[in-house]
Write a protein that holds these residues in place. Structure first.
Motif, PDB file in Angstrom:
ATOM      1  N   THR A  58       0.862  -1.177   0.000  1.00  0.00           N
ATOM      2  CA  THR A  58       0.000   0.000   0.000  1.00  0.00           C
ATOM      3  C   THR A  58       0.899   1.227   0.000  1.00  0.00           C
ATOM      4  OG1 THR A  58      -1.755  -1.154   1.162  1.00  0.00           O
ATOM      5  CG2 THR A  58      -1.804   1.255   1.251  1.00  0.00           C
ATOM      6  N   ILE A  59       0.640   2.120  -0.959  1.00  0.00           N
ATOM      7  CA  ILE A  59       1.458   3.319  -1.123  1.00  0.00           C
ATOM      8  C   ILE A  59       0.581   4.539  -0.879  1.00  0.00           C
ATOM      9  CG2 ILE A  59       2.883   4.638  -2.728  1.00  0.00           C
ATOM     10  CD1 ILE A  59       3.373   1.934  -4.208  1.00  0.00           C
ATOM     11  N   ASP A  60       1.019   5.375   0.071  1.00  0.00           N
ATOM     12  CA  ASP A  60       0.368   6.657   0.335  1.00  0.00           C
ATOM     13  C   ASP A  60       1.289   7.739  -0.200  1.00  0.00           C
ATOM     14  OD1 ASP A  60      -1.765   5.470   1.695  1.00  0.00           O
ATOM     15  OD2 ASP A  60      -0.707   5.540   3.607  1.00  0.00           O
ATOM     16  N   VAL A  61       0.766   8.583  -1.071  1.00  0.00           N
ATOM     17  CA  VAL A  61       1.538   9.657  -1.677  1.00  0.00           C
ATOM     18  C   VAL A  61       0.967  10.988  -1.207  1.00  0.00           C
ATOM     19  CG1 VAL A  61       2.226  10.742  -3.849  1.00  0.00           C
ATOM     20  CG2 VAL A  61       2.062   8.252  -3.708  1.00  0.00           C
ATOM     21  N   SER A  62       1.839  11.873  -0.687  1.00  0.00           N
ATOM     22  CA  SER A  62       1.424  13.208  -0.254  1.00  0.00           C
ATOM     23  C   SER A  62       2.288  14.249  -0.931  1.00  0.00           C
ATOM     24  CB  SER A  62       1.576  13.363   1.261  1.00  0.00           C
ATOM     25  OG  SER A  62       0.701  12.497   1.925  1.00  0.00           O
ATOM     26  N   GLU A  70       3.813  13.882  -9.674  1.00  0.00           N
ATOM     27  CA  GLU A  70       3.340  12.528  -9.884  1.00  0.00           C
ATOM     28  C   GLU A  70       4.428  11.559  -9.453  1.00  0.00           C
ATOM     29  OE1 GLU A  70       2.574  12.054 -14.084  1.00  0.00           O
ATOM     30  OE2 GLU A  70       4.698  11.830 -14.557  1.00  0.00           O
ATOM     31  N   VAL A  71       4.043  10.293  -9.268  1.00  0.00           N
ATOM     32  CA  VAL A  71       5.011   9.236  -9.025  1.00  0.00           C
ATOM     33  C   VAL A  71       4.678   8.112  -9.995  1.00  0.00           C
ATOM     34  CG1 VAL A  71       5.968   7.536  -7.426  1.00  0.00           C
ATOM     35  CG2 VAL A  71       5.268   9.765  -6.579  1.00  0.00           C
ATOM     36  N   GLY A 103       1.178   4.109 -11.137  1.00  0.00           N
ATOM     37  CA  GLY A 103       1.527   5.496 -10.913  1.00  0.00           C
ATOM     38  C   GLY A 103       0.412   6.281 -10.254  1.00  0.00           C
ATOM     39  N   PHE A 104       0.800   7.397  -9.712  1.00  0.00           N
ATOM     40  CA  PHE A 104      -0.120   8.340  -9.075  1.00  0.00           C
ATOM     41  C   PHE A 104       0.071   9.666  -9.809  1.00  0.00           C
ATOM     42  CE2 PHE A 104       1.069   5.104  -6.087  1.00  0.00           C
ATOM     43  CZ  PHE A 104      -0.104   4.793  -5.433  1.00  0.00           C
TER      44      PHE A 104
END
Length: 145
Positions: A58-62, A70-71, A103-104
Motif C-alpha cells: 500500500t502506497i500513500d503519496v502526499s 506525480e510518481v 503510478g499516481f
C-alpha cells in the motif's frame, strides 16, 4: 501492457476496492500488506521505506510542494541519474526504462493519494515525469525483497 495510474477519483475507487477485497474472506495473513509513504516536494521524492517485502504494497503519496507532481513506478535496474530521454523535451522515455507497474498522477499541492500494488522482488524507479521534474531531481528507488 497493464497500466495502473491512480488519479484523484481512481485512487479513491482503488482504495475502496482494495479495502473491500482485503477485508473479504481472505485469511488474516493474506490481508497484511506492506506500507510505504512517499512525500513529494520541489524537487524530491522521499520514501519512508527504502525496502519492502514482495507482495501487496500500500502506497500513500502526499504532495507537500507548491507544484503538481506525480510518481510513476517502473521496475528497472537502470542508473537513475542517466535515464533515457523521451521525444518530449524535459521528460524521460518511460517505455525505455523498464516494466511500468503503476503510478499516481496529477497529485495537487496539499493533496494525497493511496493505492495498493502487487510488487515482485526487484528494484523500482520512482519518477516524477512531468516536464523538467526529473532533471531537477525528482527520482528515487525502492527495493522489493
Amino acid at each position: 501492457m497493464k497500466r495502473i495510474r491512480f488519479g484523484l477519483l481512481a485512487a479513491g475507487l482503488a482504495l475502496l476496492a482494495g479495502t473491500t477485497l482485503m477485508t473479504g474472506s481472505q485469511p488474516a495473513a493474506a490481508q497484511t500488506a506492506s506500507h510505504v509513504t512517499m512525500t513529494l516536494n520541489e524537487w524530491s521524492i522521499i520514501s519512508d521505506q527504502p525496502a519492502v517485502p514482495a507482495g501487496d504494497v500500500t502506497i500513500d503519496v502526499s504532495n507537500i510542494g507548491e507544484d503538481v507532481h506525480e510518481v510513476i513506478i517502473i521496475k528497472s535496474d537502470l542508473d537513475i541519474t542517466a535515464l533515457p530521454p523521451s521525444k518530449v523535451r524535459g521528460e524521460v522515455d518511460e517505455e525505455a526504462i523498464g516494466e511500468y507497474i503503476g503510478g499516481f498522477e496529477d497529485v495537487a499541492p496539499a493533496a494525497s493519494m493511496s493505492g495498493t500494488l502487487s510488487l515482485a522482488p526487484g528494484r523500482y524507479i520512482l519518477l516524477c515525469n512531468l516536464t523538467n521534474h526529473y532533471t531537477k531531481g525528482m527520482v528515487a528507488t525502492l527495493t522489493v525483497d
